[in-house]
Design a protein around this motif. Structure first.
Motif, mmCIF file in Angstrom:
data_model
loop_
_atom_site.group_PDB
_atom_site.id
_atom_site.type_symbol
_atom_site.label_atom_id
_atom_site.label_comp_id
_atom_site.label_asym_id
_atom_site.label_seq_id
_atom_site.Cartn_x
_atom_site.Cartn_y
_atom_site.Cartn_z
ATOM 1 N N GLY A 184 -38.312 65.130 -7.470
ATOM 2 C CA GLY A 184 -38.387 66.486 -7.957
ATOM 3 C C GLY A 184 -38.269 67.670 -6.926
ATOM 4 O O GLY A 184 -38.256 68.793 -7.085
ATOM 5 N N SER A 185 -37.809 67.001 -5.727
ATOM 6 C CA SER A 185 -37.686 68.045 -4.650
ATOM 7 C C SER A 185 -36.149 69.037 -4.995
ATOM 8 O O SER A 185 -35.265 68.499 -5.438
ATOM 9 C CB SER A 185 -37.297 67.589 -3.318
ATOM 10 O OG SER A 185 -37.073 68.384 -2.505
ATOM 11 N N LYS A 186 -36.397 70.227 -5.027
ATOM 12 C CA LYS A 186 -35.307 71.243 -5.144
ATOM 13 C C LYS A 186 -34.309 71.364 -4.018
ATOM 14 O O LYS A 186 -33.396 71.976 -4.056
ATOM 15 C CB LYS A 186 -35.891 72.633 -5.853
ATOM 16 C CG LYS A 186 -36.523 72.267 -7.139
ATOM 17 C CD LYS A 186 -37.409 73.688 -7.212
ATOM 18 C CE LYS A 186 -38.218 73.648 -8.377
ATOM 19 N NZ LYS A 186 -39.309 74.495 -8.254
ATOM 20 N N THR A 187 -34.772 70.850 -2.916
ATOM 21 C CA THR A 187 -34.004 70.871 -1.737
ATOM 22 C C THR A 187 -33.492 69.563 -1.205
ATOM 23 O O THR A 187 -34.237 68.682 -1.467
ATOM 24 C CB THR A 187 -34.847 71.696 -0.520
ATOM 25 O OG1 THR A 187 -35.959 71.087 -0.583
ATOM 26 C CG2 THR A 187 -34.883 73.190 -0.952
ATOM 27 N N PRO A 188 -32.395 69.617 -0.626
ATOM 28 C CA PRO A 188 -31.961 68.006 0.044
ATOM 29 C C PRO A 188 -33.185 67.636 1.051
ATOM 30 O O PRO A 188 -33.224 66.225 0.857
ATOM 31 C CB PRO A 188 -30.790 68.606 1.155
ATOM 32 C CG PRO A 188 -30.453 70.066 0.500
ATOM 33 C CD PRO A 188 -31.763 70.697 -0.082
ATOM 34 N N SER A 189 -34.043 68.436 1.440
ATOM 35 C CA SER A 189 -34.814 67.877 2.463
ATOM 36 C C SER A 189 -36.248 68.051 1.745
ATOM 37 O O SER A 189 -36.674 69.190 1.336
ATOM 38 C CB SER A 189 -34.956 68.181 3.802
ATOM 39 O OG SER A 189 -35.896 67.744 4.597
#
Lengths: 274, 402, 509
Positions: A184-189
C-alpha cells in the motif's frame, strides 16, 4: 474455573469485568465505555499469569499502557481488542501478544523473547532495543522503528512490517532482521531517510527501492545471499500465516541493507598524546 | 476513567499563582498531552468529547495545568472580540477595564461560568469575559498603520505587563480559552466544559518540569484567535523569542508555547504566509533534503529557512494550533524529526477530524475512525465546512512558482 | 641623535636560547640553514646559538634526531610586579630607537578570556540529546542579507515574489579571515583558498587584491575592499562569493594596513597594483566615508557594481560603541557585518593599539546581537565574528552569543605551521607564512597546508555537531544568539549581565 482458582473476578470495579470460559480468561478493560486504569488491568493480568492461565483475551482496551510488561510465561497468549497504550510488551520474555487493532508508541520496548502480532499499525519507536523475539505488524509503523535492535548469544530479534516505515528505521542496529514489505505504499520506497544510521550489525530487507540518499551513515546496500532468502522466506511465511497472502512477487524486489562495518565511527577520534 | 487506582498525584506547590506572574519566573518548560477535534461538516461538537479525549491521556499530565479552547463558540457574537481574563482581585479588574475602554467598545461582559471542584483547592481567579469592538479612534496612530488586531494585541500585552494581577487568557473572535492549574478532568469540571458546543476544540494537559503552579501559564496559550497547545520542549527558545520581540510582541507568560503562538500570528497573519509555508519555516527540511527538491521548491524552501531562521522551532514538539479568522482552522504539526507523537483521525462519516498525542484518545470517542500519523514537519490542516486540506503526510509544497 | 642614545649599553638579554644535545647532534646543519632569524651558526664543527632566537621552533621541526630544545631564558631583570620585564624591555627599545613599537599576531597581553568563563548547556530528560554521528545535525550556514519577511501567496501553487538576494551557502559556520597577500606568502594564501574550496566555506582575500592565479577559487573568496583599494578593479568585483568593505581590523582599530616597501615584491606589486618596493599604506579612514550615509553610498556603489550578484558586507573592529555602529551599518544596507575583536591577528601593527584598543569579541557580538534584535534588524543581516577564536569551544560560544559565522585566521595559520612567535612584521617567517622571501615561501606546500586546514576545520565542525547534539539542537542556526544555552562563571557578573548571559547556577525558570 477449576484448575485456576478463580472464584470471582479479581478486579475491584464491581462490574464483572472478568470471566473465564473455555480456557480463556477474558478481561473487559472498558466496561460501559469507562476505560480501566492500566495499573488495575496489568494487576489482573499478572494475577491471571500467576494462576497459570495460558490464554487471556482483553476487550475494549483504550490506551492502557505497559500491557504484559516483563511477562515471562513462555506459552502465554494474550489477545488484545482495541488500542493498547504505549510500551505494550515492554521487556517481554516469551509470551505471544496479538493486537486486533493499532498499537501506539514503543511497542516491544527492549523485548527479550516472545512474539508480538499487530493486525494494524504500530506507531513510533516500535521494537526499540529488542534483543530477541519476533514482531509482525500488518500495517505501517512510524519513526525510529527498530532502533538498536541487537543480537546476543542465541537471540536474534526479527521485525516484519507489512506497510511502510518512516525515518531512522534500524538506527544503531546491532543485530537482528527488519523486513519492510511496503504494501500500500504510495511512494517507490516504503522507508524514509537516515535508514540504518549507525548500523553495525543485523540486516534489513526492504521491498522496494532504497536510494543512496536514504541511507544513514554506516549503512550500505548489499547482495542477498541464499541464507538471507531462506530467512526471509521463513519470516514471510509466518507473516502470511497471521495476515493472509499479501505478496505476489518474489525476492528480487527486496533490497538488502546491511552495515558497512561493525565499527562505523572508529576513525573519528584523534588519539594523539597531547 | 477510574482514578481510584491512579498513581498518587505529586504534591502540589504550596503557593499557587493565578493571574500574577510568579516572582522570578523567566521561563517555563514541560511535557504534555494534546487533543483536538474539528467539525468538517459544520456540525457542533459538545465539550464532553474533548474532555474524554484529553482525560484518557492522564499519564501525560501531573496536575499542574490543563486547558481547553473552543472555536465557533459564539455564533451570535462572532464578529466581536471576546476577551477573557484572569484577575487576582477587583482592583486589577477595574484597572484592566479602564485600559480596555480606552480602545474598545465593550458591548457585554459576564463571569465565565465556573464552579468549585472538590479536589481543586481555591483560591481561584476572577474569570471574566468581555465582548467588544475596537473603537475606530484607536486605529489612528502616529506610527505605522494599525489594524484592529494590532490594537487588540497591543492592549492585551499592555494589560498583561502593566496591570499586576491581570492576565488575558484569550482575545480572539468566536473563541474562548478555559484553563487553569489542575488536572484535565478538574479543569473540565471546573468550567463544566460539556456545557459548551463549538465547531472546533483544542486541549492540553501539562506535565511541567520545573515550573510554579500558575493558572495563566496553562495551555492553550492564545493571542487574538490563535490558540496553541504544545507538547515538548523547544531548545531554540532564546532564538525564537528574539524574533517575536523584534516584531513587537511582548513575552508575558514566559513559555515556549507563548512564543509559538506569536510566531504563527507573525508569519500567517502579519506576513501572510500560507499555513504550510509557515509550518515549513517552523519545522524545515534539512538542507540536504532541500537540495533534492525541484528548483522552484528548493528556492522557496531555502528562503523560508534563511528568512525565518529565528522561527525554526528546534527540539521535540507536537503542537495543535487553532484559529477562527478568517475561518475556523485546525493545524497539527510535529517537529522535523517527529520526536513527539501526533496521530490524526477522521470519523467514518467524514464529518469530524481528530488529533491527539495518542491514538486511544481518538478511539475512545470514535472507535471506527480511520487514523494515521502525520509526517515529521508536515502540517495537518483542516477547516470547518471545508474538510481536511492537508493530511500531514504530503510533500511540503505541491507546486511552487517564483 | 639616535647614535648618541645608543652609546649606553642597553643590549637586551635574550629571551630564548636553543640548547643542542651535542651527543646526539649529527651536525647535519639543517637547523642552521633553516633558521631564518640567523640565531644559529656552525662553528668549530658544532651548532652554536648566536642570539636572536624567537622560539619559532623551525629548528626543532627539521632536526632529524630531535636534539634541540628551546629554553626560555629566566628573567635577567630584578623582579618587580609593576615594572614587568615586558615593560622595561619596551622602554629600553624605544629609548634606543625613538620608534613606535611594532608587533604582530594577536595581543599577547594576558587579558581576561571571557570565552573561558562561559560554560555550555546540555540536554537532559526534558529535551533529548541527538547523536550527530547517526542523525542529521546541520551546520550549513547561509551568509547574506535577509529580507525580514517573505511574500508567498497561495493558489493552485505557492508563489514567492521578490527575493533575488544573493546568498552564500557554506557547509559550516566558519570562514577563514582576511589575510592579505603581502602579509602572508603566495603559498599560504593558496593553501587558505584551496581549503576554503574543499570545505565549501569562504576565505577572506585580505586587502591586498587577488593574484590572478587565485581567481579559480573566486566563488569561495570574500573580496575585501579596504581604504587602500589595492587590487580593486572590475575583475576583482566579478564572480566572488561576497564583497566586504573593511572599515577596521580588530588588532588595529582606527588604523590602516601597512605593508613595508621591502615586502612589495614584483608578485605583490602585480596583485596590489602598485610599484615594486613602495610602501603599501592604507589610509586610516576610507576617504570616501566620513559618515554613515557615505558608507551607505559605498555599499550601494558596490552592490550596483557587482550587479547584486553577491552579498556586500562591512567589517568593523570591535570598539566600545560597536552596538550603535553595527546598527548604523545594517541600516546603511550591509548584507552582512563582520565584527573583529581586539584579540585578532595582524601581520604588523602598533603594539600600543594592538594591546590596548578595542574590546573582546565575546562582548562585542553579544551587544551587537542584542542591539540589532531590539531595533528589529537582526533578521536583516548575517553576523560574522572573529578575533581570538582559538578552538571549537570558542567558536560555539561566539555563535551562542550571536554570530552566524565564526571567522578564524590565526588558528588556520597555526594549522599550517605558525608558532605564534609574533615576528610577522619582520618578514622572516621561518615557516614560509608571513614572508615574501622566495626560499622561505617554498617551505610551505600549499597542498599540505590546505589539507591540514581542512582537517582542522572538519574536526571543529564535528565538535560543533557533537555539542549541538548534546544540547538537543539539530541545526546550527538554532544556536545562533541562543544565550540561554550559556552560563557565566567568571569573576565579573557585570560582564554576564551586559552579554545577557545568566550566571552559572541559574536555571531557565
Amino acid at each position: 474455573m477449576q484448575g485456576h482458582g478463580f472464584t470471582a473476578h479479581e478486579c475491584d470495579c464491581g462490574q464483572g469485568c472478568t470471566s473465564f470460559e473455555g480456557g480463556t480468561f477474558s478481561i473487559d478493560a472498558g466496561v460501559d465505555g469507562v476505560p480501566m486504569h492500566y495499573r488495575e488491568l496489568n494487576c489482573v493480568i499478572r494475577q491471571a499469569i500467576e494462576r497459570n492461565v495460558d490464554r487471556i483475551m482483553l476487550r475494549n482496551v483504550t490506551g492502557q499502557r505497559y500491557i504484559a510488561a516483563t511477562a515471562s510465561k513462555k506459552d502465554l497468549y494474550i489477545g488484545i481488542h482495541g488500542t493498547p497504550g504505549n510500551n505494550l510488551g515492554a521487556f517481554l520474555d516469551g509470551p505471544t501478544l496479538e493486537v486486533f487493532g493499532n498499537a501506539q508508541d514503543m511497542t516491544g520496548n527492549t523485548m527479550n523473547s516472545g512474539k508480538i502480532v499487530v493486525h494494524g499499525n504500530a506507531w513510533d519507536v516500535t521494537g526499540l532495543s529488542a534483543r530477541g523475539g519476533k514482531m509482525f505488524i500488518k500495517g505501517s509503523s512510524g519513526y525510529r522503528v527498530g532502533i538498536h535492535m541487537k543480537e546476543y548469544g542465541q537471540r536474534w530479534p526479527s521485525l516484519v512490517i507489512g506497510g511502510t516505515a518512516k525515518d531512522y528505521l534500524g538506527e544503531y542496529m546491532a543485530g537482528g532482521t527488519i523486513v519492510v514489505l511496503g504494501i500500500g505504499s504510495k511512494t517507490p520506497s516504503p522507508v524514509g531517510v537516515s535508514l540504518g544510521a549507525g548500523i553495525h550489525g543485523g540486516k534489513m530487507f526492504i521491498r522496494g527501492k532504497v536510494g543512496q540518499e536514504q541511507l544513514g551513515p554506516g549503512a550500505g546496500i548489499a547482495e542477498m545471499s541464499a541464507e538471507d532468502e531462506k530467512e526471509l522466506e521463513g519470516l514471510l511465511g509466518e507473516f502470511v500465516s497471521y495476515f493472509g497472502p499479501v505478496l505476489e512477487r518474489g525476492f528480487s524486489c527486496f533490497t538488502k541493507v546491511a552495515p558497512l562495518s561493525s565499527r562505523p565511527f572508529s576513525g573519528k577520534y584523534d588519539k594523539t598524546n597531547l | 476513567m477510574s482514578h481510584a487506582n491512579a498513581a498518587q498525584p505529586l504534591p502540589q506547590p504550596s503557593q499557587v499563582y493565578l493571574a500574577q506572574r510568579p516572582p522570578g519566573l523567566k521561563y517555563m518548560m514541560g511535557g504534555c498531552g494534546i487533543a483536538g477535534c474539528i467539525s468538517l461538516d459544520g456540525r457542533l461538537i459538545a465539550g464532553d468529547r474533548i474532555r474524554a479525549m484529553l482525560t484518557i491521556m492522564e499519564e501525560r499530565e501531573n496536575g499542574l495545568g490543563a486547558g481547553y479552547a473552543c472555536y465557533g463558540l459564539f455564533p451570535s457574537r462572532k464578529d466581536q472580540y471576546c476577551l477573557q481574563f484572569f484577575f487576582d482581585d477587583e482592583k486589577a479588574k477595574e484597572r484592566a477595564e479602564g485600559m480596555m475602554r480606552f480602545n474598545l467598545d465593550i458591548l457585554h461582559d459576564e463571569k465565565v461560568y465556573h464552579h468549585p471542584v472538590a479536589d481543586l483547592r481555591p483560591p481561584y481567579p476572577i474569570i471574566w469575559r468581555y465582548f467588544a469592538n475596537v473603537l475606530p479612534k484607536s486605529l489612528k496612530s502616529e506610527g505605522p498603520k494599525k489594524g484592529e488586531e494590532d490594537v487588540v494585541i497591543d492592549l492585551v500585552m499592555q494589560i498583561n505587563l502593566e496591570v499586576d494581577g491581570a492576565m488575558c487568557i484569550s482575545s480572539g473572535k468566536d473563541m474562548a480559552v478555559f484553563k487553569g492549574n489542575g488536572f484535565s478532568y478538574q479543569m473540565a469540571d471546573f468550567y463544566d466544559i460539556p456545557r459548551y458546543k463549538g465547531t472546533m476544540w483544542i486541549s492540553h494537559s501539562r506535565f511541567p518540569t520545573n515550573s510554579p503552579a500558575w493558572w495563566a501559564g496553562a495551555h492553550p496559550l492564545s493571542i487574538l484567535d490563535w490558540g496553541v497547545c504544545h507538547n515538548g520542549e523547544i531548545t531554540s527558545y532564546g532564538v525564537n523569542r528574539k524574533l517575536v520581540e523584534m516584531s513587537g510582541y511582548k513575552c508575558t507568560v514566559l513559555t515556549d508555547t507563548e512564543v509559538v503562538a506569536y510566531i504563527w500570528d507573525l508569519l500567517v497573519r502579519k506576513h501572510g504566509l500560507p499555513i504550510q509555508a509557515a509550518a515549513f519555516a517552523m519545522a524545515p527540511w534539512t538542507y540536504d533534503e532541500i537540495s533534492r527538491l525541484d528548483p522552484e521548491s528548493r528556492k522557496l524552501a531555502t528562503w523560508l529557512r534563511f528568512t525565518y531562521r529565528e522561527a525554526f522551532l528546534n527540539g521535540p514538539f507536537s503542537i495543535l494550533v487553532g484559529r477562527s479568522q478568517p475561518e475556523v482552522t485546525l493545524i497539527a504539526l510535529a517537529d522535523r524529526k517527529k520526536l513527539r507523537p501526533m496521530i490524526v483521525g477522521q470519523s467514518p462519516d467524514g464529518g469530524i477530524a481528530y488529533c491527539a498525542s495518542e491514538e486511544c484518545a481518538i478511539r475512545l470517542v470514535e472507535p471506527d475512525a480511520e487514523t494515521w500519523a502525520t509526517n515529521a514537519g508536515s502540517p495537518m490542516i483542516a477547516k470547518v465546512g471545508k474538510g481536511i486540506l492537508r493530511t500531514g503526510t504530503e510533500h511540503p509544497f505541491q507546486g511552487v512558482r517564483l | 641623535m639616535s647614535g648618541i642614545a645608543k652609546k649606553m649599553d642597553t643590549k637586551l638579554p635574550e629571551r630564548f636560547k636553543p640548547v643542542i644535545d651535542y651527543q646526539s647532534c649529527r651536525t647535519c646543519k639543517r637547523c642552521v640553514n633553516e633558521c631564518s632569524f640567523q640565531a644559529l651558526d656552525f662553528r668549530d664543527n658544532r651548532v652554536v646559538p648566536i642570539g636572536g632566537c624567537v622560539a619559532c621552533g623551525r629548528c626543532l621541526a627539521v632536526c632529524p634526531v630531535s636534539c634541540i630544545e628551546i629554553r626560555t631564558v629566566p628573567s635577567q631583570f630584578p623582579p618587580h610586579g609593576n615594572w614587568t620585564e615586558r615593560m622595561r624591555r619596551a622602554i629600553y627599545a624605544q629609548a634606543n630607537s625613538g620608534g613606535v613599537l611594532l608587533s604582530s599576531c594577536g595581543t599577547d597581553v594576558e587579558h581576561p578570556v571571557i570565552f573561558d568563563d562561559l560554560l555550555l548547556d546540555a540536554a537532559q530528560v526534558t529535551n533529548p540529546s541527538i547523536d550527530p554521528l547517526r542523525e542529521p545535525v546541520e551546520t550549513v550556514t547561509l551568509l547574506g542579507g535577509r529580507p525580514g519577511r517573505l511574500q508567498v501567496s497561495e493558489g493552485e501553487m505557492l508563489r514567492m515574489k521578490g527575493c533575488g538576494n544573493p546568498l552564500v551557502v557554506m557547509d559550516m559556520p566558519l570562514m577563514i579571515g582576511h589575510v592579505s597577500l603581502g602579509s602572508v606568502s603566495y603559498n599560504t594564501q593558496k593553501a587558505f583558498f584551496m581549503a576554503a574550496k574543499e570545505l565549501n566555506i569562504v576565505a577572506g582575500s585580505g586587502e591586498g587584491g587577488l593574484h590572478h592565479d587565485f581567481y579559480q577559487y573566486a566563488d569561495h573568496i570574500c573580496a575585501e575592499v579596504a581604504s587602500g583599494r589595492f587590487g580593486v578593479d572590475p575583475q576583482y568585483l566579478k564572480g566572488m562569493a561576497a564583497v566586504e568593505i573593511k572599515i577596521g581590523q580588530g588588532a588595529k582599530p582606527g588604523h590602516g594596513g601597512h605593508l613595508p616597501g621591502e615586502k612589495v615584491t614584483p608578485l605583490i606589486s602585480e596583485t596590489r597594483m602598485i610599484p615594486v618596493g613602495t610602501d603599501a599604506l592604507s589610509p586610516y579612514p576610507h576617504h570616501d566615508i566620513y559618515s554613515i550615509e557615505d558608507l551607505a553610498q559605498l555599499i550601494s556603489v558596490l552592490k550596483e557594481s557587482v550587479e547584486y550578484s553577491m552579498p556586500v558586507g562591512v567589517k568593523i573592529a570591535a570598539v566600545h560603541n560597536i552596538a550603535a555602529i553595527a546598527s548604523g551599518v545594517v541600516r546603511a544596507g550591509a548584507d552582512f557585518i563582520t565584527i573583529d575583536g581586539f584579540k585578532g591577528g595582524t601581520g604588523s601593527s602598533m603594539r600600543v593599539i594592538r594591546d590596548h584598543a578595542g574590546m573582546p569579541v565575546e562582548v562585542a557580538v553579544a551587544v551587537v546581537d542584542k542591539r540589532l534584535t531590539e531595533e528589529g534588524l537582526r533578521n536583516r543581516v548575517t553576523v560574522c565574528a572573529g578575533g581570538g577564536i582559538r578552538c571549537s569551544a570558542d567558536m560555539i560560544k561566539v555563535l551562542a552569543l550571536g554570530a552566524d559565522v565564526a571567522m578564524v585566521s590565526t588558528a588556520a595559520m597555526v594549522a599550517v605551521g605558525c608558532r605564534v612567535c609574533q615576528q610577522c612584521h619582520r618578514g622572516l617567517c621561518s615557516w614560509g607564512i608571513a614572508t615574501q622571501r622566495e626560499d622561505l615561501v617554498q617551505r610551505l606546500d600549499p597542498e599540505v597546508g590546505a589539507a591540514r586546514i581542512v582537517h582542522l576545520f572538519n574536526a571543529w565542525n564535528e565538535e560543533l555537531r557533537e555539542v549541538l547534539g548534546a544540547m538537543g539542537i539539530d541545526s546550527v542556526e538554532s544556536l545562533v544568539g541562543n544565550r540561554d544555552r550559556l552560563r557565566y562563571q567568571g569573576p565579573n557578573p557585570k560582564i554576564a549581565e551586559i552579554m545577557g548571559v545568566k550566571h552559572v547556577g541559574e536555571g531557565w525558570g
